[in-house]
Design a protein around this motif. Sequence first.
Motif, PDB file in Angstrom:
ATOM      1  N   ILE A  98     101.980  93.739  60.385  1.00 36.50           N
ATOM      2  CA  ILE A  98     101.098  92.681  59.911  1.00 36.50           C
ATOM      3  C   ILE A  98     101.768  91.397  59.729  1.00 36.50           C
ATOM      4  CG2 ILE A  98      99.312  91.885  58.383  1.00 36.50           C
ATOM      5  CD1 ILE A  98      98.760  94.871  57.987  1.00 36.50           C
ATOM      6  N   GLU A 101     106.441  88.099  62.521  1.00 37.06           N
ATOM      7  CA  GLU A 101     105.848  87.392  63.830  1.00 37.06           C
ATOM      8  C   GLU A 101     107.150  87.210  64.525  1.00 37.06           C
ATOM      9  OE1 GLU A 101     103.990  83.710  63.324  1.00 37.06           O
ATOM     10  OE2 GLU A 101     102.382  84.783  62.113  1.00 37.06           O
ATOM     11  N   HIS A 107     109.979  93.272  67.429  1.00 45.18           N
ATOM     12  CA  HIS A 107     108.695  93.443  66.372  1.00 45.18           C
ATOM     13  C   HIS A 107     108.325  94.832  66.464  1.00 45.18           C
ATOM     14  CE1 HIS A 107     104.584  92.214  64.657  1.00 45.18           C
ATOM     15  NE2 HIS A 107     105.512  92.936  63.725  1.00 45.18           N
ATOM     16  N   ASP A 168      94.711  95.047  57.374  1.00 48.12           N
ATOM     17  CA  ASP A 168      94.403  94.150  58.440  1.00 48.12           C
ATOM     18  C   ASP A 168      94.961  94.888  59.665  1.00 48.12           C
ATOM     19  OD1 ASP A 168      93.255  92.300  60.130  1.00 48.12           O
ATOM     20  OD2 ASP A 168      94.362  90.590  59.167  1.00 48.12           O
ATOM     21  N   ASN A 169      94.390  94.421  60.916  1.00 50.93           N
ATOM     22  CA  ASN A 169      95.043  95.234  62.203  1.00 50.93           C
ATOM     23  C   ASN A 169      96.664  94.604  62.229  1.00 50.93           C
ATOM     24  OD1 ASN A 169      92.851  96.709  62.956  1.00 50.93           O
ATOM     25  ND2 ASN A 169      91.985  94.780  63.742  1.00 50.93           N
ATOM     26  N   ILE A 170      97.382  95.515  62.928  1.00 52.11           N
ATOM     27  CA  ILE A 170      98.888  94.971  63.206  1.00 52.11           C
ATOM     28  C   ILE A 170      98.591  93.861  64.356  1.00 52.11           C
ATOM     29  CG2 ILE A 170      99.853  97.015  62.193  1.00 52.11           C
ATOM     30  CD1 ILE A 170     100.099  98.010  65.312  1.00 52.11           C
ATOM     31  N   GLN A 171      99.888  93.269  64.588  1.00 57.43           N
ATOM     32  CA  GLN A 171      99.640  92.387  65.673  1.00 57.43           C
ATOM     33  C   GLN A 171     100.134  93.041  66.892  1.00 57.43           C
ATOM     34  OE1 GLN A 171     102.091  88.660  65.152  1.00 57.43           O
ATOM     35  NE2 GLN A 171     102.234  89.022  62.792  1.00 57.43           N
ATOM     36  N   PRO A 172      99.695  92.686  68.114  1.00 63.31           N
ATOM     37  CA  PRO A 172      99.636  93.297  69.437  1.00 63.31           C
ATOM     38  C   PRO A 172     101.268  93.446  69.683  1.00 63.31           C
ATOM     39  CG  PRO A 172      98.183  91.592  69.656  1.00 63.31           C
ATOM     40  CD  PRO A 172      98.697  91.351  68.233  1.00 63.31           C
ATOM     41  N   THR A 173     102.195  92.713  69.243  1.00 60.68           N
ATOM     42  CA  THR A 173     103.689  92.977  69.436  1.00 60.68           C
ATOM     43  C   THR A 173     103.923  94.021  68.872  1.00 60.68           C
ATOM     44  OG1 THR A 173     104.084  91.231  67.837  1.00 60.68           O
ATOM     45  CG2 THR A 173     103.939  90.317  70.253  1.00 60.68           C
ATOM     46  N   SER A 175     102.354  96.987  68.442  1.00 57.71           N
ATOM     47  CA  SER A 175     101.355  98.155  68.833  1.00 57.71           C
ATOM     48  C   SER A 175     102.279  99.128  69.869  1.00 57.71           C
ATOM     49  CB  SER A 175     100.118  97.634  69.563  1.00 57.71           C
ATOM     50  OG  SER A 175      99.493  98.900  69.798  1.00 57.71           O
ATOM     51  N   TYR A 263      96.190 100.138  61.870  1.00 57.03           N
ATOM     52  CA  TYR A 263      96.054  99.824  60.613  1.00 57.03           C
ATOM     53  C   TYR A 263      96.112 100.997  59.630  1.00 57.03           C
ATOM     54  CZ  TYR A 263      91.408 101.539  61.653  1.00 57.03           C
ATOM     55  OH  TYR A 263      90.282 102.430  61.857  1.00 57.03           O
TER      56      TYR A 263
END
Length: 351
Positions: A98, A101, A107, A168-173, A175, A263
């Motif tokens: 989350i 960046e 990541h 919150d949802n994790i970032q696409p990077t 996943s 998440y």
Amino acid sequence: MSRGRIFNIAIPLIAILLGMLVGGIIMLVSGYDPISGYSALFNGILSEPFYIGETVRAMTPLILSGLAVAFAYRAGLLNIGVEGQVLVGWLAAVYVGIVVEAPMIIHLPLAILAGAAAGALWAFVPGLLKAKFHVNEVIVCIMMNYVGYHVVNSIIRAYLIVPGERTDNIQPTASLQSAFLESITDYSRIHYGIIVAILACIFMWFLLWKTSLGYELRSVGFNQHASRYAGMSVGRNVMITMIISGSFAGLAGAMQGLGMYGYMTILTGFTNIGFDGIAVALLGANSSIGIFLSAFLFGGLKSGASTMQSQAGVPVELIDIVIALIIFFVASSYIIRWALLRIQKKKEGNQ
């Protein structure tokens, strides 16, 4: 092939067959058709690409939790705290997923390593107490499960909660989800975590059987006094064992956070991934290939249970009974071994 190796292969297979047989009898007594029940169960494991994807998804964390239990056992330790290590690994991976960046090449590995590190840290506590103060690791691990459960929930409530009682949802990077794997399995929840699990199996095999460190760990597991006499540091090896075991468990949690869900929710109870890992390791005889196959069985039973209920009307709770029976017969391996020896002696006598 030696007699011992034959028995190591035969006993889990016989335990599975006996578990299925007794489970079928229970279905019959309960008024259900065991043939249609098992047919629906196996259809829900391998009959369609979607079911195959769900089976692989279910077995992924079980492989890693099974490795965590087996690695500790190989070194003479009982890591009953895998469940707590799974939870903290899940939270750590999701947190990094989350807040950080970075490009995916940085990541995603960072989030996976965060999960492994959190699990290792959680397992380090019972390892340290065992090595320095000879505190029973089983008792400490059980307590750490509950500590981990409440700490994880408290952190989510205090710092990470969003509407829906979750993070919150994790970032696409960060996943592990795969559009390609989902598309070829009719949009199941399969993800790239299975690759991580396979690599972990190879790592455990290589470390234990192809390195001097693995030899030391296994030596300490066989006989601490002889290992100490040979100049090995028992305390150091105990701590290393628990750290590596915990990292496997943390990876199992990371697979849930980065692969299946994206998440973490506030938990109302244990996930049972860690506890199921004990059964996976037991059935898999604490070997990498055995754990992989055992996780496939347990993952298939769990994913196919809903199909058995929808197609044959058999309650999913009967699958838990079958799993419990398999574990019972594996744990009763002495009886199976005795029966096999009797059969073998009779054959030799007849000749």
